[in-house]
Design an enzyme around this catalytic site. Structure first.
Site, PDB file in Angstrom:
ATOM      1  N   ASP A  19       1.780  -4.718   1.679  1.00  0.00           N
ATOM      2  CA  ASP A  19       1.970  -5.283   2.855  1.00  0.00           C
ATOM      3  C   ASP A  19       2.871  -6.376   2.610  1.00  0.00           C
ATOM      4  O   ASP A  19       1.910  -7.421   2.462  1.00  0.00           O
ATOM      5  CB  ASP A  19       0.509  -5.625   3.759  1.00  0.00           C
ATOM      6  CG  ASP A  19       0.852  -6.348   5.246  1.00  0.00           C
ATOM      7  OD1 ASP A  19       1.941  -6.613   5.387  1.00  0.00           O
ATOM      8  OD2 ASP A  19      -0.117  -6.106   5.948  1.00  0.00           O
ATOM      9  N   ARG A  47      11.167  12.328  18.873  1.00  0.00           N
ATOM     10  CA  ARG A  47       9.992  12.129  17.969  1.00  0.00           C
ATOM     11  C   ARG A  47      10.442  12.229  16.747  1.00  0.00           C
ATOM     12  O   ARG A  47       9.517  11.727  15.731  1.00  0.00           O
ATOM     13  CB  ARG A  47       8.668  13.042  18.570  1.00  0.00           C
ATOM     14  CG  ARG A  47       7.514  12.675  17.868  1.00  0.00           C
ATOM     15  CD  ARG A  47       6.296  13.014  18.870  1.00  0.00           C
ATOM     16  NE  ARG A  47       6.065  14.260  19.551  1.00  0.00           N
ATOM     17  CZ  ARG A  47       6.096  15.406  18.981  1.00  0.00           C
ATOM     18  NH1 ARG A  47       6.061  15.855  17.851  1.00  0.00           N
ATOM     19  NH2 ARG A  47       6.235  16.491  20.055  1.00  0.00           N
ATOM     20  N   TYR A  58      -4.992  -8.341   6.143  1.00  0.00           N
ATOM     21  CA  TYR A  58      -4.890  -8.089   7.554  1.00  0.00           C
ATOM     22  C   TYR A  58      -6.286  -7.560   8.206  1.00  0.00           C
ATOM     23  O   TYR A  58      -6.700  -6.572   7.961  1.00  0.00           O
ATOM     24  CB  TYR A  58      -3.676  -7.373   7.829  1.00  0.00           C
ATOM     25  CG  TYR A  58      -3.489  -7.763   9.387  1.00  0.00           C
ATOM     26  CD1 TYR A  58      -2.899  -8.531  10.216  1.00  0.00           C
ATOM     27  CD2 TYR A  58      -3.594  -6.448  10.110  1.00  0.00           C
ATOM     28  CE1 TYR A  58      -2.834  -8.696  11.489  1.00  0.00           C
ATOM     29  CE2 TYR A  58      -3.391  -6.442  11.560  1.00  0.00           C
ATOM     30  CZ  TYR A  58      -3.100  -7.521  12.267  1.00  0.00           C
ATOM     31  OH  TYR A  58      -2.743  -7.447  13.800  1.00  0.00           O
ATOM     32  N   LYS A 115       6.670  -9.199  13.196  1.00  0.00           N
ATOM     33  CA  LYS A 115       6.747 -10.675  12.671  1.00  0.00           C
ATOM     34  C   LYS A 115       8.241 -11.038  12.491  1.00  0.00           C
ATOM     35  O   LYS A 115       8.962 -11.047  13.303  1.00  0.00           O
ATOM     36  CB  LYS A 115       5.717 -10.655  11.728  1.00  0.00           C
ATOM     37  CG  LYS A 115       4.391  -9.969  12.208  1.00  0.00           C
ATOM     38  CD  LYS A 115       3.590 -10.697  13.137  1.00  0.00           C
ATOM     39  CE  LYS A 115       2.625  -9.785  13.500  1.00  0.00           C
ATOM     40  NZ  LYS A 115       1.432  -9.415  12.563  1.00  0.00           N
TER      41      LYS A 115
END
Ligand SMILES: *Cc1c(COP(=O)(O)O)cnc(C)c1O
Length: 381
Positions: free
Chosen positions: A178, A53, A105, A203
């Site tokens: 972004d 983690r 977004y 993406k």
């Protein structure tokens, strides 16, 4: 005297910085599924690794490559683009104020308005491209983050990173961008003054529509970056080792895919610009785009693979065109090798700023002529 040679972006991507599987001399590093690591007899951890983690070995290569591509100091992978973005906001404190653009977004805007607001974050949304509105929205001492997305989904307005960074610096806020759509191949926000860069690696970075992943890159390893690291580690929105490995495989061809998609998107935009059944083509690479001047300063090597078309006749006509497309699959998401089309207004719901006659196109790496023929046939019924 040997001096370490620095290589170009393409060389670093294709060769994965020359990293190999050192155990067997495989040219591709392996997948490290172990969740935990053995201590030495004295209780120390010989490789500094404790538990997955915190950090998995499969993150190291893509993170180092991404930091290099974005000209940043460090990068973190996340389980998704949303996990990456929300980790930035979770590193803020209740009462902190954010300024973001109206066109961005959708799911992230929605998070800021709902769960983010419930958690005590205040966000002002300003008209894209309106720098006066941006300056007025900043509250001295309270605004801690300016968030921007460029080109912005799904109208592809282009905001000026440099101009936003001046406002951020004056007000003592951080600027995060972004950069999912432009990719570091075409725009490197840190070079224009950004402090943080976010990616939906789902993406273009992965590029094959088969991995959900996100990433952040920082200009400097400061206290806020350390805090984001604690959010990732504590929240556990981390990528699995197999997904990180697949992401690295996809990233090796990033510059080829982005170049091809950009060339084809430009060809599609030009072929449709004056089509009688089209109201408008929204593409940052067209000289007719209202932000073309900013775009030319901020993007180099192409204008990306994303564009939208506004279909004459309104919503039903747009839906009918989407229904007649064959090569463009009707699906959400973007940045894959295959072309996709989406009617954004119906997915974004009633208070969307997106026009109802708009179809968003993600141009893949198929033959551009085939794609143009598919669009023309669908437009002409
Ligand atoms: C897809 C996307 C996101 C969200 O990323 P996920 O990987 O789906 O969580 C954020 N910003 C942009 C611009 C996107 O296209």
């Amino acid at each position: 005297m040997s001096k370490k040679k620095t290589y170009s972006v393409d060389t670093n991507l294709a060769g994965g910085l020359g990293w190999m599987d050192e155990s067997f001399k495989g040219v591709i590093p392996g997948i490290y599924p172990s969740t935990t690591y053995e201590r030495d007899a004295d209780g120390s951890y010989p490789n500094g690794r404790v538990y997955t983690r915190d950090q998995n070995p499969n993150y190291d290569q893509p993170e180092q490559i991404l930091a290099g591509l974005e000209k940043g100091d460090d990068a973190y992978l996340f389980a998704s683009g949303m996990a990456a973005a929300i980790s930035v906001f979770q590193a803020l404190k209740p009462g902190d104020h954010i300024v973001a653009p109206k066109v961005m977004y959708w799911a992230l805007r929605n998070w800021l308005l709902t769960l983010g607001a419930d958690g005590g974050l205040e966000t002002s949304f300003v008209e894209n491209g309106d720098l006066d509105a941006l300056e007025k929205a900043v509250i001295p001492g309270k605004t801690k983050m300016l968030w921007m997305e460029t080109p912005a989904n799904p109208t592809w307005v282009v905001d000026d990173i440099q101009a936003w960074s001046v406002v951020a610096e004056k007000s003592g806020a951080l600027l995060a961008v972004d950069n999912t759509v432009a990719t570091p191949i075409l725009t490197r926000p840190i070079e224009h003054g950004a402090d943080l860069v976010m990616h939906s690696a789902t993406k273009y970075l992965n590029g094959h529509s088969d991995v959900l992943a996100g990433a952040l890159v920082t200009k400097s390893k400061d206290d806020f970056w350390e805090r984001i690291g604690r959010v990732r580690n504590a929240g556990g929105a981390v990528l699995g080792p197999f997904e990180a490995w697949l992401l690295m495989r996809g990233m090796r061809t990033l510059s080829l895919r982005v170049a091809r998609a950009s060339t084809s998107a430009m060809a599609v935009a030009k072929a449709l610009e004056n089509h009688p059944n089209i109201e408008a083509v929204l593409y940052p690479g067209l000289a007719s785009h209202p932000d073309f001047e900013i775009t030319s300063r901020q993007m180099s090597g192409g204008f990306g693979g994303m564009l939208s078309i506004r279909v004459k006749g309104g919503e039903q006509e747009a839906m009918d065109v989407a229904a007649r497309l064959v090569l463009f699959k009707r699906a959400t998401s973007l940045g894959g090798v295959e072309s996709l089309v989406e009617h954004r207004a119906s997915i974004e719901g009633p208070d969307t700023p997106c026009p109802v006659d708009l179809l968003r196109l993600s141009v893949g790496i198929e033959d551009a002529i085939d794609l143009i023929d598919d669009l023309k046939a669908a437009l002409e019924g």
